[in-house]
Structure formats: C-alpha cells, structure tokens
Design a protein around this motif. Structure first.
Motif, PDB file in Angstrom:
ATOM      1  N   MET A   1      12.547 131.184  22.638  1.00 39.64           N
ATOM      2  CA  MET A   1      12.096 130.966  23.993  1.00 39.64           C
ATOM      3  C   MET A   1      10.909 131.899  24.228  1.00 39.64           C
ATOM      4  O   MET A   1      10.926 133.061  23.875  1.00 39.64           O
ATOM      5  CB  MET A   1      13.230 131.284  24.973  1.00 39.64           C
ATOM      6  N   SER A   2       9.884 131.348  24.827  1.00 40.49           N
ATOM      7  CA  SER A   2       8.710 132.159  25.123  1.00 40.49           C
ATOM      8  C   SER A   2       8.398 132.077  26.615  1.00 40.49           C
ATOM      9  O   SER A   2       8.848 131.171  27.309  1.00 40.49           O
ATOM     10  CB  SER A   2       7.517 131.668  24.315  1.00 40.49           C
ATOM     11  N   TYR A   3       7.639 133.036  27.061  1.00 36.87           N
ATOM     12  CA  TYR A   3       7.253 133.099  28.468  1.00 36.87           C
ATOM     13  C   TYR A   3       5.863 132.504  28.640  1.00 36.87           C
ATOM     14  O   TYR A   3       5.004 132.657  27.776  1.00 36.87           O
ATOM     15  CB  TYR A   3       7.260 134.547  28.956  1.00 36.87           C
ATOM     16  N   ILE A   4       5.670 131.826  29.772  1.00 34.93           N
ATOM     17  CA  ILE A   4       4.349 131.295  30.091  1.00 34.93           C
ATOM     18  C   ILE A   4       3.976 131.758  31.490  1.00 34.93           C
ATOM     19  O   ILE A   4       4.842 132.054  32.310  1.00 34.93           O
ATOM     20  CB  ILE A   4       4.301 129.755  30.009  1.00 34.93           C
ATOM     21  N   ASN A   5       2.685 131.789  31.765  1.00 34.69           N
ATOM     22  CA  ASN A   5       2.206 132.143  33.088  1.00 34.69           C
ATOM     23  C   ASN A   5       2.175 130.859  33.911  1.00 34.69           C
ATOM     24  O   ASN A   5       1.439 129.918  33.597  1.00 34.69           O
ATOM     25  CB  ASN A   5       0.812 132.754  32.988  1.00 34.69           C
ATOM     26  N   ALA A   6       2.971 130.807  34.963  1.00 28.02           N
ATOM     27  CA  ALA A   6       3.077 129.596  35.781  1.00 28.02           C
ATOM     28  C   ALA A   6       1.742 129.204  36.384  1.00 28.02           C
ATOM     29  O   ALA A   6       1.426 128.014  36.480  1.00 28.02           O
ATOM     30  CB  ALA A   6       4.119 129.793  36.880  1.00 28.02           C
ATOM     31  N   GLU A   7       0.940 130.174  36.778  1.00 23.00           N
ATOM     32  CA  GLU A   7      -0.354 129.865  37.389  1.00 23.00           C
ATOM     33  C   GLU A   7      -1.314 129.209  36.404  1.00 23.00           C
ATOM     34  O   GLU A   7      -2.195 128.452  36.799  1.00 23.00           O
ATOM     35  CB  GLU A   7      -0.984 131.122  37.986  1.00 23.00           C
ATOM     36  N   LYS A   8      -1.148 129.466  35.129  1.00 19.26           N
ATOM     37  CA  LYS A   8      -2.009 128.855  34.115  1.00 19.26           C
ATOM     38  C   LYS A   8      -1.505 127.482  33.687  1.00 19.26           C
ATOM     39  O   LYS A   8      -2.283 126.632  33.283  1.00 19.26           O
ATOM     40  CB  LYS A   8      -2.097 129.761  32.884  1.00 19.26           C
ATOM     41  N   GLU A   9      -0.196 127.263  33.745  1.00 18.42           N
ATOM     42  CA  GLU A   9       0.391 126.049  33.186  1.00 18.42           C
ATOM     43  C   GLU A   9       0.805 125.005  34.223  1.00 18.42           C
ATOM     44  O   GLU A   9       0.896 123.829  33.902  1.00 18.42           O
ATOM     45  CB  GLU A   9       1.622 126.408  32.340  1.00 18.42           C
ATOM     46  N   LEU A  10       1.074 125.424  35.449  1.00 20.64           N
ATOM     47  CA  LEU A  10       1.582 124.499  36.463  1.00 20.64           C
ATOM     48  C   LEU A  10       0.537 124.238  37.540  1.00 20.64           C
ATOM     49  O   LEU A  10      -0.319 125.084  37.794  1.00 20.64           O
ATOM     50  CB  LEU A  10       2.853 125.076  37.114  1.00 20.64           C
ATOM     51  N   PRO A  11       0.639 123.099  38.193  1.00 18.87           N
ATOM     52  CA  PRO A  11      -0.300 122.825  39.288  1.00 18.87           C
ATOM     53  C   PRO A  11      -0.068 123.791  40.455  1.00 18.87           C
ATOM     54  O   PRO A  11       1.063 124.248  40.679  1.00 18.87           O
ATOM     55  CB  PRO A  11       0.026 121.393  39.698  1.00 18.87           C
ATOM     56  N   PRO A  12      -1.137 124.103  41.211  1.00 18.65           N
ATOM     57  CA  PRO A  12      -1.012 125.080  42.299  1.00 18.65           C
ATOM     58  C   PRO A  12       0.048 124.718  43.333  1.00 18.65           C
ATOM     59  O   PRO A  12       0.756 125.602  43.828  1.00 18.65           O
ATOM     60  CB  PRO A  12      -2.405 125.085  42.930  1.00 18.65           C
ATOM     61  N   TRP A  13       0.216 123.452  43.655  1.00 15.95           N
ATOM     62  CA  TRP A  13       1.217 123.064  44.650  1.00 15.95           C
ATOM     63  C   TRP A  13       2.635 123.382  44.175  1.00 15.95           C
ATOM     64  O   TRP A  13       3.492 123.757  44.947  1.00 15.95           O
ATOM     65  CB  TRP A  13       1.091 121.574  45.019  1.00 15.95           C
ATOM     66  N   LEU A  14       2.859 123.260  42.844  1.00 14.59           N
ATOM     67  CA  LEU A  14       4.193 123.554  42.304  1.00 14.59           C
ATOM     68  C   LEU A  14       4.452 125.059  42.301  1.00 14.59           C
ATOM     69  O   LEU A  14       5.556 125.511  42.607  1.00 14.59           O
ATOM     70  CB  LEU A  14       4.334 122.970  40.899  1.00 14.59           C
ATOM     71  N   VAL A  15       3.442 125.846  41.977  1.00 20.73           N
ATOM     72  CA  VAL A  15       3.583 127.308  42.005  1.00 20.73           C
ATOM     73  C   VAL A  15       3.903 127.761  43.429  1.00 20.73           C
ATOM     74  O   VAL A  15       4.779 128.595  43.649  1.00 20.73           O
ATOM     75  CB  VAL A  15       2.301 127.996  41.478  1.00 20.73           C
ATOM     76  N   LYS A  16       3.208 127.185  44.413  1.00 17.86           N
ATOM     77  CA  LYS A  16       3.463 127.534  45.812  1.00 17.86           C
ATOM     78  C   LYS A  16       4.889 127.176  46.212  1.00 17.86           C
ATOM     79  O   LYS A  16       5.580 127.955  46.876  1.00 17.86           O
ATOM     80  CB  LYS A  16       2.459 126.800  46.708  1.00 17.86           C
ATOM     81  N   LEU A  17       5.353 126.006  45.769  1.00 15.60           N
ATOM     82  CA  LEU A  17       6.720 125.583  46.070  1.00 15.60           C
ATOM     83  C   LEU A  17       7.740 126.518  45.417  1.00 15.60           C
ATOM     84  O   LEU A  17       8.735 126.908  46.044  1.00 15.60           O
ATOM     85  CB  LEU A  17       6.946 124.145  45.596  1.00 15.60           C
ATOM     86  N   LEU A  18       7.500 126.899  44.187  1.00 13.59           N
ATOM     87  CA  LEU A  18       8.414 127.817  43.502  1.00 13.59           C
ATOM     88  C   LEU A  18       8.489 129.165  44.209  1.00 13.59           C
ATOM     89  O   LEU A  18       9.558 129.778  44.279  1.00 13.59           O
ATOM     90  CB  LEU A  18       7.977 128.018  42.047  1.00 13.59           C
ATOM     91  N   ARG A  19       7.355 129.620  44.739  1.00 13.28           N
ATOM     92  CA  ARG A  19       7.328 130.914  45.434  1.00 13.28           C
ATOM     93  C   ARG A  19       8.147 130.888  46.719  1.00 13.28           C
ATOM     94  O   ARG A  19       8.552 131.940  47.202  1.00 13.28           O
ATOM     95  CB  ARG A  19       5.895 131.326  45.717  1.00 13.28           C
ATOM     96  N   THR A  20       8.411 129.721  47.279  1.00 15.17           N
ATOM     97  CA  THR A  20       9.280 129.658  48.465  1.00 15.17           C
ATOM     98  C   THR A  20      10.720 129.989  48.086  1.00 15.17           C
ATOM     99  O   THR A  20      11.497 130.417  48.917  1.00 15.17           O
ATOM    100  CB  THR A  20       9.223 128.275  49.142  1.00 15.17           C
ATOM    101  N   TYR A  21      11.067 129.785  46.820  1.00 20.04           N
ATOM    102  CA  TYR A  21      12.430 130.072  46.359  1.00 20.04           C
ATOM    103  C   TYR A  21      12.544 131.423  45.665  1.00 20.04           C
ATOM    104  O   TYR A  21      13.531 132.133  45.809  1.00 20.04           O
ATOM    105  CB  TYR A  21      12.897 128.977  45.393  1.00 20.04           C
ATOM    106  N   VAL A  22      11.525 131.777  44.880  1.00 18.16           N
ATOM    107  CA  VAL A  22      11.531 133.026  44.123  1.00 18.16           C
ATOM    108  C   VAL A  22      10.176 133.685  44.313  1.00 18.16           C
ATOM    109  O   VAL A  22       9.158 133.159  43.871  1.00 18.16           O
ATOM    110  CB  VAL A  22      11.772 132.766  42.617  1.00 18.16           C
ATOM    111  N   SER A  23      10.158 134.847  44.971  1.00 13.04           N
ATOM    112  CA  SER A  23       8.875 135.483  45.251  1.00 13.04           C
ATOM    113  C   SER A  23       8.270 136.130  44.005  1.00 13.04           C
ATOM    114  O   SER A  23       7.065 136.113  43.815  1.00 13.04           O
ATOM    115  CB  SER A  23       9.030 136.514  46.362  1.00 13.04           C
ATOM    116  N   GLU A  24       9.105 136.727  43.167  1.00  7.54           N
ATOM    117  CA  GLU A  24       8.619 137.309  41.921  1.00  7.54           C
ATOM    118  C   GLU A  24       9.788 137.395  40.958  1.00  7.54           C
ATOM    119  O   GLU A  24      10.941 137.279  41.339  1.00  7.54           O
ATOM    120  CB  GLU A  24       8.005 138.688  42.145  1.00  7.54           C
ATOM    121  N   GLY A  25       9.508 137.561  39.711  1.00  7.12           N
ATOM    122  CA  GLY A  25      10.554 137.650  38.703  1.00  7.12           C
ATOM    123  C   GLY A  25      10.430 136.528  37.696  1.00  7.12           C
ATOM    124  O   GLY A  25       9.411 135.853  37.606  1.00  7.12           O
ATOM    125  N   LEU A  26      11.491 136.328  36.953  1.00  5.78           N
ATOM    126  CA  LEU A  26      11.502 135.325  35.897  1.00  5.78           C
ATOM    127  C   LEU A  26      12.386 134.157  36.297  1.00  5.78           C
ATOM    128  O   LEU A  26      13.427 134.340  36.921  1.00  5.78           O
ATOM    129  CB  LEU A  26      12.030 135.933  34.597  1.00  5.78           C
TER     130      LEU A  26
END
Length: 86
Positions: A1-26
């Motif tokens: 399992m490897s880590y990826i940077n969500a801002e580089k791999e996911l669309p901005p709207w999805l990153v914003k949606l994820l931040r409503t559930y998890v502000s920081e962390g893995l």
C-alpha cells in the motif's frame, strides 16, 4: 500500500468534499474487491502447519505418547491434544 497526495490525484471538488469529513490525517481506501484469504494462504504457513499436524496425528496413531510429541514439536500437551481432536 502506498500513499498518494489527494490534491494531485483527485479532482478539487472531491478533495473539498473529503475535507468536510476529515480535516487532516490519513484516509484508508480499501480495494474495490473484498478479497479475504485464509490465514497463512499467501505465505504457505497454513500448509506447513497442516502438514505438521498430519505428522502429529500419524505418529499418535502409530503409538507415540502425547508428552513425547509435545517435546518433539516444542508444543504444550494441551496443544497436541487440540491438534488430535481435529
């Protein structure tokens, strides 16, 4: 399992949606298929233990004592009894 940077791999709207559930962390995202393998099936450990247990049963049928089997296989007598029950 490897880590990826969500801002580089996911669309901005999805990153914003994820931040409503998890502000920081893995965040762990499990694989699409729920593949559950039996313990030791990948490494072969399960097969080795099954072979060992088969040997223990065969030796017991040939007349070996539980205490002798426990010493030979470095197991407790209770563990030998448990193996013989199955």
């Amino acid at each position: 399992m490897s880590y990826i940077n969500a801002e580089k791999e996911l669309p901005p709207w999805l990153v914003k949606l994820l931040r409503t559930y998890v502000s920081e962390g893995l965040i762990y995202i499990p694989p699409a298929q729920n593949i559950q393998r039996a313990w030791g099936s990948r490494s072969g450990a399960r097969q080795l233990l099954d072979e060992r247990n088969k040997e223990i049963r065969a030796k017991k049928c040939a007349g070996a004592e539980i205490s002798d089997l426990a010493k030979e296989y470095y197991l407790s007598e209770e563990t030998i009894k448990r193996i013989l029950k199955t």
